[in-house]
Motif scaffolding. Structure first.
Motif, PDB file in Angstrom:
ATOM      1  N   ILE A  41       0.452  -1.126   0.465  1.00  0.00           N
ATOM      2  CA  ILE A  41      -0.009   0.215   0.159  1.00  0.00           C
ATOM      3  C   ILE A  41       1.105   1.271  -0.017  1.00  0.00           C
ATOM      4  O   ILE A  41       1.947   1.156   0.652  1.00  0.00           O
ATOM      5  CB  ILE A  41      -1.228   0.077   0.802  1.00  0.00           C
ATOM      6  CG1 ILE A  41      -0.139  -0.099   2.262  1.00  0.00           C
ATOM      7  CG2 ILE A  41      -2.170  -0.946   1.151  1.00  0.00           C
ATOM      8  CD1 ILE A  41      -1.069   0.075   3.346  1.00  0.00           C
ATOM      9  N   ASP A  42       0.218   2.429  -0.593  1.00  0.00           N
ATOM     10  CA  ASP A  42       1.308   3.992  -0.332  1.00  0.00           C
ATOM     11  C   ASP A  42       0.792   3.987   1.115  1.00  0.00           C
ATOM     12  O   ASP A  42       0.348   3.967   2.114  1.00  0.00           O
ATOM     13  CB  ASP A  42       1.002   4.592  -1.452  1.00  0.00           C
ATOM     14  CG  ASP A  42      -0.980   5.472  -1.236  1.00  0.00           C
ATOM     15  OD1 ASP A  42      -1.584   5.565  -0.472  1.00  0.00           O
ATOM     16  OD2 ASP A  42      -1.238   5.477  -2.382  1.00  0.00           O
ATOM     17  N   GLU A  43       2.006   5.319   1.292  1.00  0.00           N
ATOM     18  CA  GLU A  43       2.357   5.969   2.584  1.00  0.00           C
ATOM     19  C   GLU A  43       0.678   6.859   3.045  1.00  0.00           C
ATOM     20  O   GLU A  43       0.465   6.100   4.083  1.00  0.00           O
ATOM     21  CB  GLU A  43       3.422   6.732   2.016  1.00  0.00           C
ATOM     22  CG  GLU A  43       3.592   7.489   3.762  1.00  0.00           C
ATOM     23  CD  GLU A  43       4.732   8.123   3.892  1.00  0.00           C
ATOM     24  OE1 GLU A  43       5.514   8.837   4.611  1.00  0.00           O
ATOM     25  OE2 GLU A  43       5.127   8.327   2.982  1.00  0.00           O
ATOM     26  N   GLU A  44      -0.287   7.428   2.201  1.00  0.00           N
ATOM     27  CA  GLU A  44      -1.287   8.094   2.449  1.00  0.00           C
ATOM     28  C   GLU A  44      -2.208   7.138   3.049  1.00  0.00           C
ATOM     29  O   GLU A  44      -3.293   7.028   4.305  1.00  0.00           O
ATOM     30  CB  GLU A  44      -1.675   8.520   1.273  1.00  0.00           C
ATOM     31  CG  GLU A  44      -2.607   9.505   1.224  1.00  0.00           C
ATOM     32  CD  GLU A  44      -3.255  10.013  -0.196  1.00  0.00           C
ATOM     33  OE1 GLU A  44      -4.693   9.723   0.072  1.00  0.00           O
ATOM     34  OE2 GLU A  44      -1.942  10.644  -0.425  1.00  0.00           O
ATOM     35  N   GLU A  45      -2.116   5.596   2.749  1.00  0.00           N
ATOM     36  CA  GLU A  45      -3.535   5.293   3.254  1.00  0.00           C
ATOM     37  C   GLU A  45      -2.464   3.713   4.100  1.00  0.00           C
ATOM     38  O   GLU A  45      -3.989   3.616   5.089  1.00  0.00           O
ATOM     39  CB  GLU A  45      -3.300   3.520   2.093  1.00  0.00           C
ATOM     40  CG  GLU A  45      -4.876   2.724   1.923  1.00  0.00           C
ATOM     41  CD  GLU A  45      -4.352   1.563   0.779  1.00  0.00           C
ATOM     42  OE1 GLU A  45      -5.642   0.694   1.666  1.00  0.00           O
ATOM     43  OE2 GLU A  45      -3.963   1.213  -0.169  1.00  0.00           O
ATOM     44  N   ALA A  46      -1.467   3.879   3.984  1.00  0.00           N
ATOM     45  CA  ALA A  46      -1.142   3.442   5.827  1.00  0.00           C
ATOM     46  C   ALA A  46      -1.824   4.597   7.053  1.00  0.00           C
ATOM     47  O   ALA A  46      -1.959   3.982   7.276  1.00  0.00           O
ATOM     48  CB  ALA A  46       0.777   2.726   5.172  1.00  0.00           C
ATOM     49  N   ALA A  47      -0.883   5.883   6.396  1.00  0.00           N
ATOM     50  CA  ALA A  47      -1.214   6.650   7.641  1.00  0.00           C
ATOM     51  C   ALA A  47      -2.899   6.752   7.959  1.00  0.00           C
ATOM     52  O   ALA A  47      -3.361   6.978   9.305  1.00  0.00           O
ATOM     53  CB  ALA A  47      -1.028   7.736   6.985  1.00  0.00           C
ATOM     54  N   GLU A  48      -3.640   6.787   7.025  1.00  0.00           N
ATOM     55  CA  GLU A  48      -4.856   6.720   6.803  1.00  0.00           C
ATOM     56  C   GLU A  48      -5.294   5.981   7.785  1.00  0.00           C
ATOM     57  O   GLU A  48      -5.937   5.516   8.057  1.00  0.00           O
ATOM     58  CB  GLU A  48      -5.807   6.555   5.635  1.00  0.00           C
ATOM     59  CG  GLU A  48      -7.744   6.885   5.680  1.00  0.00           C
ATOM     60  CD  GLU A  48      -7.860   7.547   6.414  1.00  0.00           C
ATOM     61  OE1 GLU A  48      -9.381   8.076   7.054  1.00  0.00           O
ATOM     62  OE2 GLU A  48      -6.693   9.540   6.333  1.00  0.00           O
ATOM     63  N   SER A  49      -5.108   3.826   7.455  1.00  0.00           N
ATOM     64  CA  SER A  49      -5.201   3.201   8.103  1.00  0.00           C
ATOM     65  C   SER A  49      -4.808   3.042   9.940  1.00  0.00           C
ATOM     66  O   SER A  49      -5.946   2.965  10.623  1.00  0.00           O
ATOM     67  CB  SER A  49      -4.822   1.668   7.592  1.00  0.00           C
ATOM     68  OG  SER A  49      -5.090   0.941   8.569  1.00  0.00           O
ATOM     69  N   LEU A  50      -3.821   3.944   9.719  1.00  0.00           N
ATOM     70  CA  LEU A  50      -3.336   4.269  11.211  1.00  0.00           C
ATOM     71  C   LEU A  50      -4.421   4.610  12.419  1.00  0.00           C
ATOM     72  O   LEU A  50      -4.585   5.018  12.954  1.00  0.00           O
ATOM     73  CB  LEU A  50      -1.637   4.073  11.171  1.00  0.00           C
ATOM     74  CG  LEU A  50      -0.780   3.160  11.286  1.00  0.00           C
ATOM     75  CD1 LEU A  50       0.631   3.742  10.693  1.00  0.00           C
ATOM     76  CD2 LEU A  50      -1.004   1.985  11.717  1.00  0.00           C
TER      77      LEU A  50
END
Length: 91
Positions: free
Chosen positions: A57-66
């Motif tokens: 996944i990209d960094e943006e998707e990871a940040a949103e999930s976290l």
């Protein structure tokens, strides 16, 4: 409860012919099998479940999930012993 949480790949290794890696999940480093995502590179994010990296996944998707995980933790959705580590936790 089983959780699939995003983490950042730190290191790639080979263990008995399997592509393995160290993934940083909210500051906690865990080992994961990378065989399902053979093209992953250090610095990329992945979803880890039961010791397997399942998807890049990209960094943006990871940040949103976290962020969503933190909102669940803050809302009291987990019992104290069930909650995944907080992004600010030192383990």
């Amino acid at each position: 409860m089983c959780l699939a949480i995003p983490g950042k790949l730190i290191e790639i290794t080979d263990e008995n012919g399997l592509k393995m890696g160290v993934v940083d999940v909210n500051g906690t480093k865990t080992k994961a099998c990378l065989e399902y995502v053979p093209e992953i590179l250090p610095g990329q994010y992945t979803i880890v479940h039961a010791g397997f990296a399942l998807k890049i996944i990209d960094e943006e998707e990871a940040a949103e999930s976290l962020k969503l995980w933190q909102e669940l933790i803050d809302s009291g959705a987990f019992e104290p012993d069930e909650a995944p580590p907080s992004p600010d936790a030192v383990i």
